[in-house]
Design a protein around this motif. Structure first.
Motif, PDB file in Angstrom:
ATOM      1  N   PHE A 202       0.813  -1.222   0.000  1.00 47.32           N
ATOM      2  CA  PHE A 202       0.000   0.000   0.000  1.00 47.32           C
ATOM      3  C   PHE A 202       0.848   1.275   0.000  1.00 47.32           C
ATOM      4  CE2 PHE A 202      -2.654  -3.039   2.631  1.00 47.32           C
ATOM      5  CZ  PHE A 202      -3.468  -3.421   1.572  1.00 47.32           C
ATOM      6  N   GLY A 203       2.012   1.221  -0.638  1.00 48.67           N
ATOM      7  CA  GLY A 203       2.844   2.411  -0.724  1.00 48.67           C
ATOM      8  C   GLY A 203       3.875   2.555   0.378  1.00 48.67           C
ATOM      9  N   TRP A 204       3.885   1.662   1.366  1.00 46.14           N
ATOM     10  CA  TRP A 204       4.871   1.735   2.450  1.00 46.14           C
ATOM     11  C   TRP A 204       6.136   1.009   1.991  1.00 46.14           C
ATOM     12  CZ3 TRP A 204       3.456   0.623   8.294  1.00 46.14           C
ATOM     13  CH2 TRP A 204       4.512   1.055   9.107  1.00 46.14           C
ATOM     14  N   TYR A 205       6.917   1.675   1.158  1.00 51.50           N
ATOM     15  CA  TYR A 205       8.037   1.046   0.461  1.00 51.50           C
ATOM     16  C   TYR A 205       9.144   0.571   1.394  1.00 51.50           C
ATOM     17  CZ  TYR A 205       9.290   5.963   0.918  1.00 51.50           C
ATOM     18  OH  TYR A 205       9.503   7.221   1.408  1.00 51.50           O
ATOM     19  N   SER A 206       9.457   1.320   2.464  1.00 48.53           N
ATOM     20  CA  SER A 206      10.533   0.903   3.369  1.00 48.53           C
ATOM     21  C   SER A 206      10.173  -0.384   4.096  1.00 48.53           C
ATOM     22  CB  SER A 206      10.850   2.013   4.375  1.00 48.53           C
ATOM     23  OG  SER A 206       9.678   2.426   5.065  1.00 48.53           O
ATOM     24  N   LEU A 207       8.904  -0.563   4.396  1.00 53.36           N
ATOM     25  CA  LEU A 207       8.443  -1.790   5.046  1.00 53.36           C
ATOM     26  C   LEU A 207       8.376  -2.943   4.060  1.00 53.36           C
ATOM     27  CD1 LEU A 207       7.153  -3.065   7.669  1.00 53.36           C
ATOM     28  CD2 LEU A 207       4.949  -2.482   6.662  1.00 53.36           C
ATOM     29  N   SER A 208       7.747  -2.727   2.917  1.00 49.68           N
ATOM     30  CA  SER A 208       7.571  -3.819   1.951  1.00 49.68           C
ATOM     31  C   SER A 208       8.915  -4.295   1.414  1.00 49.68           C
ATOM     32  CB  SER A 208       6.666  -3.374   0.803  1.00 49.68           C
ATOM     33  OG  SER A 208       7.238  -2.310   0.069  1.00 49.68           O
ATOM     34  N   GLY A 209       9.849  -3.372   1.220  1.00 51.52           N
ATOM     35  CA  GLY A 209      11.159  -3.766   0.692  1.00 51.52           C
ATOM     36  C   GLY A 209      11.862  -4.750   1.607  1.00 51.52           C
ATOM     37  N   ILE A 210      11.852  -4.473   2.922  1.00 56.81           N
ATOM     38  CA  ILE A 210      12.515  -5.359   3.880  1.00 56.81           C
ATOM     39  C   ILE A 210      11.755  -6.667   4.057  1.00 56.81           C
ATOM     40  CG2 ILE A 210      13.039  -5.648   6.331  1.00 56.81           C
ATOM     41  CD1 ILE A 210      15.152  -4.066   5.052  1.00 56.81           C
ATOM     42  N   VAL A 211      10.442  -6.588   4.252  1.00 58.32           N
ATOM     43  CA  VAL A 211       9.641  -7.793   4.508  1.00 58.32           C
ATOM     44  C   VAL A 211       9.676  -8.743   3.314  1.00 58.32           C
ATOM     45  CG1 VAL A 211       7.315  -8.666   4.970  1.00 58.32           C
ATOM     46  CG2 VAL A 211       8.140  -6.637   6.175  1.00 58.32           C
ATOM     47  N   MET A 212       9.534  -8.208   2.114  1.00 59.41           N
ATOM     48  CA  MET A 212       9.560  -9.069   0.928  1.00 59.41           C
ATOM     49  C   MET A 212      10.963  -9.604   0.636  1.00 59.41           C
ATOM     50  SD  MET A 212       6.420  -9.316  -0.063  1.00 59.41           S
ATOM     51  CE  MET A 212       6.057  -9.265   1.701  1.00 59.41           C
ATOM     52  N   THR A 213      11.989  -8.842   0.994  1.00 55.59           N
ATOM     53  CA  THR A 213      13.361  -9.348   0.852  1.00 55.59           C
ATOM     54  C   THR A 213      13.576 -10.538   1.767  1.00 55.59           C
ATOM     55  OG1 THR A 213      14.275  -7.206   0.188  1.00 55.59           O
ATOM     56  CG2 THR A 213      15.816  -8.786   1.147  1.00 55.59           C
ATOM     57  N   GLU A 214      13.107 -10.433   3.010  1.00 55.43           N
ATOM     58  CA  GLU A 214      13.262 -11.540   3.946  1.00 55.43           C
ATOM     59  C   GLU A 214      12.436 -12.746   3.530  1.00 55.43           C
ATOM     60  OE1 GLU A 214      12.310 -10.133   7.826  1.00 55.43           O
ATOM     61  OE2 GLU A 214      14.159  -8.955   8.033  1.00 55.43           O
ATOM     62  N   ALA A 215      11.285 -12.506   2.919  1.00 57.85           N
ATOM     63  CA  ALA A 215      10.397 -13.615   2.548  1.00 57.85           C
ATOM     64  C   ALA A 215      10.797 -14.276   1.236  1.00 57.85           C
ATOM     65  CB  ALA A 215       8.954 -13.117   2.460  1.00 57.85           C
ATOM     66  N   TYR A 216      11.151 -13.458   0.233  1.00 56.56           N
ATOM     67  CA  TYR A 216      11.347 -13.991  -1.115  1.00 56.56           C
ATOM     68  C   TYR A 216      12.706 -13.663  -1.739  1.00 56.56           C
ATOM     69  CZ  TYR A 216       6.241 -14.243  -0.695  1.00 56.56           C
ATOM     70  OH  TYR A 216       4.968 -14.499  -0.272  1.00 56.56           O
ATOM     71  N   GLY A 217      13.565 -12.941  -1.021  1.00 55.18           N
ATOM     72  CA  GLY A 217      14.883 -12.610  -1.562  1.00 55.18           C
ATOM     73  C   GLY A 217      14.931 -11.187  -2.093  1.00 55.18           C
ATOM     74  N   PRO A 218      16.161 -10.693  -2.367  1.00 56.88           N
ATOM     75  CA  PRO A 218      16.355  -9.296  -2.772  1.00 56.88           C
ATOM     76  C   PRO A 218      15.656  -8.909  -4.075  1.00 56.88           C
ATOM     77  CG  PRO A 218      18.440 -10.287  -2.109  1.00 56.88           C
ATOM     78  CD  PRO A 218      17.439 -11.394  -2.192  1.00 56.88           C
TER      79      PRO A 218
END
Length: 301
Positions: A202-218
């Motif tokens: 939902f536009g919260w890029y700093s959160l989604s970037g870290i969470v998705m990196t941890e879940a699915y990779g960089p």
């Protein structure tokens, strides 16, 4: 178990922040701390991206997936909210006048990712930051977000009493998740749960970037980051145009940024009447984003 730990590590500091109220004179320091943390997290995402093997071969995937995800999510957001505004009209005091639009902040954020990428390639492996540093920074970030929300004087009653704000939040959430499912249907290698997780930033890029990196990779973390940054760019440009006849769409398209970064544009183009709507919507969507991202990224279907 890892997903449960991630959920706890994000939600615990967020709700702890709700119980911490700082004097108003300290709020500028909280805002400044949030700004620096965002830049640090973006640097760390850039460093993580630099460690991906054969990144050149992955660039086409990153670009094409980001464009497709953005079109699916934003397209359905606009379709649903513009229908809602036509079906249930609502007038703002502004007239959709031209607002001062600055994309300088967004460009700085992209620059931080690039700087982190360059640093990751240039520094020796021993000098690279620990993988856990991003998680610690994220925990501090959501703690300060909680403090910011609590100290801004917003009460839960004020949030829930704004019927249109809650309705806009529900429609944005459902249409975004539908966009994530559409994205998964168009990308054979993307599962349904992964599509839902990627669409829940939902536009919260700093959160989604870290969470998705941890879940699915960089690579997928970068796709989530770029998708949510693109929402911010889009919102800055199109909020004044949408506000003329579709105020709910104008507020909703900003996602989580409607509570802070795009709020001045919402106010200048929609008048004071649009501010309670933006605050109610932004508050709820900021709470939903971390929950939905972690829950969907923990699922496998």
């Amino acid at each position: 178990m890892n997903s449960l730990i991630t959920l706890i590590s994000i939600l615990t500091p967020l709700f702890l922040g709700f119980f911490i109220r700082v004097p108003k004179r300290w709020l500028p320091l909280v805002d400044k701390g949030l700004g620096w943390l965002v830049y640090l997290i973006l640097l760390l995402i850039g460093v993580s991206l630099s460690q991906v093997e054969n990144l050149g071969a992955q660039m086409q995937t990153i670009i094409s997936a980001t464009v497709l995800l953005f079109v699916c999510v934003i397209g359905l957001n606009l379709l649903v909210l513009m229908w809602f505004d036509r079906r249930y009209p609502w007038q703002v005091t502004g007239n959709g006048k031209k607002a001062n639009v600055s994309i300088r902040g967004s460009l700085k954020q992209v620059g931080c990712v690039l700087l982190g990428f360059l640093a990751g390639n240039a520094l020796p492996a021993a000098w690279l930051p620990s993988e856990n540093l991003g998680t610690y920074c994220l925990m501090l970030l959501v703690l300060l977000v909680g403090v910011q929300l609590r100290s801004s004087g917003i009460t839960l009653r004020q949030v829930l009493i704004n019927k249109r704000g809650v309705q806009t939040c529900v429609l944005i959430t459902l249409s975004s998740l539908a966009g994530g499912l559409l994205f998964a249907a168009l990308m054979p290698q993307v599962s349904w749960s992964k599509g839902l997780a990627l669409a829940s930033g939902f536009g919260w890029y700093s959160l989604s970037g870290i969470v998705m990196t941890e879940a699915y990779g960089p690579v997928w973390g970068s796709i989530a980051l770029l998708n949510d940054l693109a929402r911010e760019f889009f919102a800055l440009v199109f909020i004044p145009l949408l506000m003329r006849g579709h105020p709910s769409a104008a507020v909703g398209v900003g996602g989580a940024t409607s509570l802070d970064f795009t709020l001045p544009v919402i106010q200048s183009s929609g008048g004071l009447a649009a501010v309670p709507l933006a605050i109610s919507f932004g508050f709820v969507i900021n709470v939903l984003a971390p929950v939905l991202m972690v829950v969907f990224s923990a699922m496998h279907f």
